[in-house]
Scaffold this motif. Structure first.
Motif, PDB file in Angstrom:
ATOM      1  N   ASN A 105       1.618  33.515  34.916  1.00 42.75           N
ATOM      2  CA  ASN A 105       2.086  32.834  33.855  1.00 42.75           C
ATOM      3  C   ASN A 105       3.204  33.635  33.238  1.00 42.75           C
ATOM      4  N   ILE A 106       4.236  32.905  32.811  1.00 44.26           N
ATOM      5  CA  ILE A 106       5.344  33.476  31.800  1.00 44.26           C
ATOM      6  C   ILE A 106       4.824  32.763  30.552  1.00 44.26           C
ATOM      7  N   HIS A 107       4.494  33.989  29.852  1.00 40.48           N
ATOM      8  CA  HIS A 107       3.985  33.491  28.255  1.00 40.48           C
ATOM      9  C   HIS A 107       4.981  34.059  27.442  1.00 40.48           C
ATOM     10  N   ALA A 108       5.204  33.056  26.223  1.00 35.78           N
ATOM     11  CA  ALA A 108       6.658  33.667  25.423  1.00 35.78           C
ATOM     12  C   ALA A 108       6.052  34.565  24.126  1.00 35.78           C
ATOM     13  N   SER A 109       5.224  35.635  24.394  1.00 31.65           N
ATOM     14  CA  SER A 109       5.103  36.335  23.222  1.00 31.65           C
ATOM     15  C   SER A 109       4.523  37.742  23.899  1.00 31.65           C
ATOM     16  N   LEU A 110       4.465  38.808  23.123  1.00 31.36           N
ATOM     17  CA  LEU A 110       3.841  40.021  23.486  1.00 31.36           C
ATOM     18  C   LEU A 110       2.414  39.993  23.355  1.00 31.36           C
ATOM     19  N   LEU A 111       1.570  39.665  24.484  1.00 27.72           N
ATOM     20  CA  LEU A 111       0.267  39.510  24.097  1.00 27.72           C
ATOM     21  C   LEU A 111      -0.404  40.922  24.054  1.00 27.72           C
ATOM     22  N   PRO A 112      -1.306  41.007  23.193  1.00 27.55           N
ATOM     23  CA  PRO A 112      -2.234  39.991  22.789  1.00 27.55           C
ATOM     24  C   PRO A 112      -1.819  39.079  21.658  1.00 27.55           C
ATOM     25  N   ARG A 113      -0.656  39.411  21.073  1.00 31.52           N
ATOM     26  CA  ARG A 113      -0.235  38.652  19.676  1.00 31.52           C
ATOM     27  C   ARG A 113       0.324  37.230  20.174  1.00 31.52           C
ATOM     28  N   TRP A 114       0.043  36.248  19.553  1.00 33.72           N
ATOM     29  CA  TRP A 114       0.365  34.646  19.622  1.00 33.72           C
ATOM     30  C   TRP A 114      -0.049  34.186  20.919  1.00 33.72           C
ATOM     31  N   ARG A 115      -1.261  34.517  21.497  1.00 32.07           N
ATOM     32  CA  ARG A 115      -1.988  33.429  22.314  1.00 32.07           C
ATOM     33  C   ARG A 115      -1.724  32.050  21.868  1.00 32.07           C
ATOM     34  N   GLY A 116      -1.639  31.215  22.730  1.00 30.69           N
ATOM     35  CA  GLY A 116      -1.850  29.780  22.482  1.00 30.69           C
ATOM     36  C   GLY A 116      -0.689  29.043  22.606  1.00 30.69           C
ATOM     37  N   ALA A 117      -0.319  27.824  21.936  1.00 31.32           N
ATOM     38  CA  ALA A 117       0.602  26.683  22.112  1.00 31.32           C
ATOM     39  C   ALA A 117       1.850  27.021  21.748  1.00 31.32           C
ATOM     40  N   ALA A 118       1.956  27.616  20.499  1.00 29.10           N
ATOM     41  CA  ALA A 118       3.488  27.650  19.753  1.00 29.10           C
ATOM     42  C   ALA A 118       3.717  29.224  19.608  1.00 29.10           C
ATOM     43  N   PRO A 119       3.921  30.022  20.359  1.00 32.70           N
ATOM     44  CA  PRO A 119       4.290  31.421  20.204  1.00 32.70           C
ATOM     45  C   PRO A 119       5.447  31.660  19.617  1.00 32.70           C
ATOM     46  N   ILE A 120       6.525  30.745  20.035  1.00 38.34           N
ATOM     47  CA  ILE A 120       7.972  31.062  19.637  1.00 38.34           C
ATOM     48  C   ILE A 120       7.987  30.867  18.056  1.00 38.34           C
ATOM     49  N   GLN A 121       7.754  29.687  17.543  1.00 34.58           N
ATOM     50  CA  GLN A 121       7.534  29.147  16.434  1.00 34.58           C
ATOM     51  C   GLN A 121       6.670  29.952  15.523  1.00 34.58           C
ATOM     52  N   ARG A 122       5.551  30.421  15.803  1.00 31.43           N
ATOM     53  CA  ARG A 122       4.676  31.194  14.882  1.00 31.43           C
ATOM     54  C   ARG A 122       5.212  32.694  14.799  1.00 31.43           C
ATOM     55  N   ALA A 123       5.929  33.249  15.874  1.00 28.47           N
ATOM     56  CA  ALA A 123       6.342  34.666  15.741  1.00 28.47           C
ATOM     57  C   ALA A 123       7.536  34.469  14.586  1.00 28.47           C
ATOM     58  N   ILE A 124       8.455  33.538  14.346  1.00 29.45           N
ATOM     59  CA  ILE A 124       9.373  33.468  13.442  1.00 29.45           C
ATOM     60  C   ILE A 124       8.642  33.230  11.973  1.00 29.45           C
ATOM     61  N   MET A 125       7.864  32.236  12.074  1.00 26.91           N
ATOM     62  CA  MET A 125       7.277  31.801  10.822  1.00 26.91           C
ATOM     63  C   MET A 125       6.562  33.060  10.255  1.00 26.91           C
ATOM     64  N   ARG A 137      -1.433  37.686  34.582  1.00 25.11           N
ATOM     65  CA  ARG A 137      -2.279  36.981  35.780  1.00 25.11           C
ATOM     66  C   ARG A 137      -3.376  36.024  35.044  1.00 25.11           C
ATOM     67  N   MET A 138      -3.425  35.021  35.437  1.00 24.32           N
ATOM     68  CA  MET A 138      -4.042  34.056  34.667  1.00 24.32           C
ATOM     69  C   MET A 138      -5.571  34.057  35.009  1.00 24.32           C
ATOM     70  N   GLU A 139      -6.354  33.971  33.892  1.00 28.90           N
ATOM     71  CA  GLU A 139      -7.848  33.641  34.314  1.00 28.90           C
ATOM     72  C   GLU A 139      -8.408  32.353  33.421  1.00 28.90           C
ATOM     73  N   ALA A 140      -9.645  31.994  33.371  1.00 30.81           N
ATOM     74  CA  ALA A 140     -10.005  31.169  32.710  1.00 30.81           C
ATOM     75  C   ALA A 140      -9.918  30.884  31.328  1.00 30.81           C
ATOM     76  N   GLY A 141      -9.913  32.120  30.497  1.00 33.52           N
ATOM     77  CA  GLY A 141      -9.566  32.285  29.052  1.00 33.52           C
ATOM     78  C   GLY A 141      -7.984  31.780  28.579  1.00 33.52           C
ATOM     79  N   LEU A 142      -8.121  31.536  27.457  1.00 37.15           N
ATOM     80  CA  LEU A 142      -6.580  30.883  26.884  1.00 37.15           C
ATOM     81  C   LEU A 142      -5.924  32.163  26.469  1.00 37.15           C
ATOM     82  N   ASP A 143      -5.094  32.352  27.523  1.00 36.90           N
ATOM     83  CA  ASP A 143      -3.834  33.637  27.569  1.00 36.90           C
ATOM     84  C   ASP A 143      -4.498  34.906  27.408  1.00 36.90           C
ATOM     85  N   THR A 144      -5.647  35.096  28.014  1.00 39.40           N
ATOM     86  CA  THR A 144      -6.437  36.441  27.828  1.00 39.40           C
ATOM     87  C   THR A 144      -6.482  37.236  29.003  1.00 39.40           C
ATOM     88  N   GLY A 145      -5.605  36.892  30.159  1.00 41.45           N
ATOM     89  CA  GLY A 145      -5.471  37.338  31.407  1.00 41.45           C
ATOM     90  C   GLY A 145      -4.772  38.800  31.448  1.00 41.45           C
TER      91      GLY A 145
END
Length: 308
Positions: A105-125, A137-145
């Motif tokens: 998965n390409i996730h738009a944050s520096l995990l584990p910060r901002w897992r979930g639906a709106a990482p771009i918006q929340r980082a700025i806000m 590498r994806m697993e069953a949890g929400l952006d936990t891989g």
């Protein structure tokens, strides 16, 4: 490598384009089904769907991946790995386990910060000074891989969610092809996320779009930029007379003090709880975005006006 690509919005298109350019074999592209859109509410294909068809790729758009027949079809593709970029559907365990080398998965944050639906918006806000892309590498949890590669991108006072979206889409595309190259050589190392520093980027709610001017100017600026261009943070123009929403799409810090919501000059400088902001790009309800100077030529807002 033989791959499946899974994505839906415009954010996903640069990655698909870059992967194609590297010569990978795309067994199928999965995307959300066409949805009603526009004034006529006709069915509109997603940006990924349109791009994939134009590129001669096979497109699948199931409503769900929970159907065993759909899962069997996915597994039968012979894909070694899957690339997932803002797909929009949950991947069941049977789908995650189907490619021999996993789903990435390409996730738009520096995990584990901002897992979930709106990482771009929340980082700025939140006032973060940096964010970036994580290849996970994806697993069953929400952006936990486990995270395989990252790249950092700065956030400045001028950065809007639209700016960051476009920048991260390109960074993510480049980083993913690097990850796939390493994966094909058997050299992609993915490390578990650290347990500390986990935050969740909740979906943006409609109520958040109303600008709270009873906040310091810096916080107001970040809130506005985090919601620009969509959904667009707004204030109420002429709240006592004929209320009209005015979206503030790009602003800058300004000198001045006054009652929160008070217009301080003829350039639409707006007082906050402390300090002030000056809009640079606005959008009146039902109109197109325009520079503030142009807007004010048609709709003068005198000093002393109260915005709500």
């Amino acid at each position: 490598m033989r791959l499946i690509f899974m994505g839906t919005p415009a954010f996903s298109v640069p990655a698909l384009n870059e992967i194609l350019g590297q010569g990978h074999d795309i067994a199928a592209v999965y995307t959300q089904p066409p949805r009603p859109a526009g004034r006529g509410m006709g069915l509109r294909k997603s940006p990924v769907h349109a791009f994939a068809e134009a590129s001669g790729l096979a497109v699948r758009h199931p409503e769900s991946l929970r159907d065993p027949a759909e899962q069997a079809r996915f597994a039968a593709s012979g894909a070694e790995a899957a690339v997932v970029v803002a797909y929009g559907l949950i991947l069941p365990r049977a789908v995650l386990d189907a490619p021999a080398l996993g789903c990435y998965n390409i996730h738009a944050s520096l995990l584990p910060r901002w897992r979930g639906a709106a990482p771009i918006q929340r980082a700025i806000m939140a006032g973060d000074e940096r964010t970036g892309i994580s290849i996970m590498r994806m697993e069953a949890g929400l952006d936990t891989g486990p995270v395989c590669l990252t790249e950092t991108v700065p956030i400045t006072a001028e950065t809007t969610a639209g700016d960051l979206h476009d920048q991260l889409a390109e960074v993510g595309a480049s980083l993913m092809v690097r990850a796939l190259a390493a994966l094909s050589r058997g050299g992609l190392a993915c490390n578990p996320q650290r347990p500390e520093g986990v935050t969740y980027a909740e979906k943006i709610g409609k109520a958040e779009a109303h600008v709270d001017l009873n906040q310091p100017a810096g916080r107001v600026l970040r809130h506005i930029h985090g919601l620009s261009p969509h959904p667009g943070a707004w204030v109420m123009l002429d709240p006592a007379a004929k209320p009209v929403r005015l979206k503030l799409l790009r602003v800058q810090m300004a000198d001045g003090e006054g009652r929160p919501g008070e217009v301080l000059d003829d350039a639409l400088t707006i007082a906050c709880a402390s300090g002030a902001i000056r809009p640079l790009l606005v959008q009146r309800e039902g109109k197109s975005p325009m520079e503030t100077a142009e807007f004010l030529r048609g709709t003068p807002i005198p000093a002393g006006t109260e915005l709500g």
